[in-house]
Scaffold this active site. Structure first.
Site, PDB file in Angstrom:
ATOM      1  N   ASP A  77      82.739  18.559  74.457  1.00  0.00           N
ATOM      2  CA  ASP A  77      82.093  17.249  74.666  1.00  0.00           C
ATOM      3  C   ASP A  77      82.100  16.729  76.113  1.00  0.00           C
ATOM      4  O   ASP A  77      82.409  15.557  76.366  1.00  0.00           O
ATOM      5  CB  ASP A  77      82.747  16.201  73.773  1.00  0.00           C
ATOM      6  CG  ASP A  77      82.761  16.589  72.302  1.00  0.00           C
ATOM      7  OD1 ASP A  77      82.098  17.573  71.947  1.00  0.00           O
ATOM      8  OD2 ASP A  77      83.448  15.911  71.520  1.00  0.00           O
ATOM      9  N   CYS A  84      88.668  14.049  70.609  1.00  0.00           N
ATOM     10  CA  CYS A  84      88.073  15.299  70.115  1.00  0.00           C
ATOM     11  C   CYS A  84      88.874  16.533  70.504  1.00  0.00           C
ATOM     12  O   CYS A  84      89.012  17.465  69.702  1.00  0.00           O
ATOM     13  CB  CYS A  84      86.634  15.413  70.611  1.00  0.00           C
ATOM     14  SG  CYS A  84      85.560  14.113  69.949  1.00  0.00           S
ATOM     15  N   LYS A 102      77.946  18.092  66.867  1.00  0.00           N
ATOM     16  CA  LYS A 102      78.824  17.703  65.766  1.00  0.00           C
ATOM     17  C   LYS A 102      78.866  16.179  65.655  1.00  0.00           C
ATOM     18  O   LYS A 102      78.462  15.460  66.580  1.00  0.00           O
ATOM     19  CB  LYS A 102      80.245  18.249  65.988  1.00  0.00           C
ATOM     20  CG  LYS A 102      80.938  17.714  67.246  1.00  0.00           C
ATOM     21  CD  LYS A 102      82.298  18.393  67.431  1.00  0.00           C
ATOM     22  CE  LYS A 102      82.997  17.924  68.693  1.00  0.00           C
ATOM     23  NZ  LYS A 102      83.417  16.533  68.684  1.00  0.00           N
TER      24      LYS A 102
END
Length: 276
Positions: A16, A110, A78
């Site tokens: 991310d 995350c 996701k």
């Protein structure tokens, strides 16, 4: 399994690192640069790479500088914070490797949830401390502490690279060393040469120059004093006495040792020495 990271057994996961999130990350440019560095080293050594994006509609796509370095078709989107819970890599064979090296953001969300889920599954997880970040520095530090509490290895980018390389003396080592490991990236250009020489002297245990902690004018004297001290021989006057008395002190010392002194007693004032 060995605690060392193996290029043949590991996959690099970049979590991310996205265009709208990255500007809010504490020390974001450094995190981005270290993620790109890891991706480039992994590619050079044939280590598989995968990357995730968390809800790109809101957080934007992968940062363009990183996207340009990633292999084609390596990015999966996701909505779960954990890549494992989301299942976005379930059909990716390299994600099933026994070791996963993780970089990215945010360290306490995350990255953390993905790492803990992987560890629960029995995967050996390595989190790269200088390639993970959070919006707040405190959250990143708490995440690193929690990784350690759960037996997840916290490493640096160079630890990863050197363990992937495993040995020196090969063509690939020379290439990676030249392109990624030299010169030291945290030193300003002018000091790099000195740092290199200091390092060589330290490793060899040999340094012909003066002591680096002394000012230039005193280095020669310090060197001679050191030699005299080691040899147990010093032909000069005692260094603790002022210059005018050094000759007398040396003579008095010799006479004291021999038990013979033809001169006046040194402890009496000048006028009474003759009577003594």
């Amino acid at each position: 399994m060995s605690p060392l990271i193996s290029a043949e057994s590991s996959t690099l996961l970049v979590v991310d690192v996205q265009s709208r999130l990255l500007p809010a990350i504490h020390d974001g440019p450094r995190v981005l640069a270290n993620c790109i560095w890891l991706v480039q080293v992994a590619q050079r050594l044939g280590v598989p790479i995968v990357a995730s994006e968390q809800y790109p509609k809101g957080l934007g796509p992968t940062a363009p500088e990183l996207a340009a370095a990633l292999p084609a078709d390596s990015v999966r989107t996701k909505v779960h914070f954990s890549c494992v819970a989301d299942g976005c890599f379930d059909d990716v064979e390299v994600f099933q490797r026994p070791q996963i090296v993780i970089a990215g953001t945010e360290a306490h969300v995350c990255v953390l949830q993905t790492a803990l889920d992987l560890a629960t599954l029995g995967t050996q997880v390595f989190v790269v401390a200088d390639a993970v970040g959070s919006r707040r520095a405190e959250d990143r530090e708490l995440a690193l502490a929690r990784f350690r509490q759960h037996g997840i290895d916290v490493v640096s980018r160079e630890m990863v690279a050197f363990e992937w390389l495993h040995r020196a003396g090969t063509d690939v080592f020379r290439e990676v060393s030249r392109e990624f490991l030299r010169p030291h990236p945290d030193l300003p250009p002018r000091s790099r040469g000195k740092e290199s020489m200091a390092s060589i002297d330290s490793i060899a245990g040999q340094s012909d120059g003066p002591h680096p902690d002394l000012p230039p004018r005193s280095r020669g004297k310090e060197s001679m004093a050191s030699i005299d001290s080691i040899a147990g021989q010093s032909n000069g006057p005692h260094p603790g006495l002022p210059p005018p008395s050094r000759g007398k002190e040396r003579t008095a010392s010799i006479e004291s040792i021999a038990g013979q002194s033809d001169g006046p007693h040194p402890d009496l004032p000048p006028q009474s020495r003759g009577k003594a």
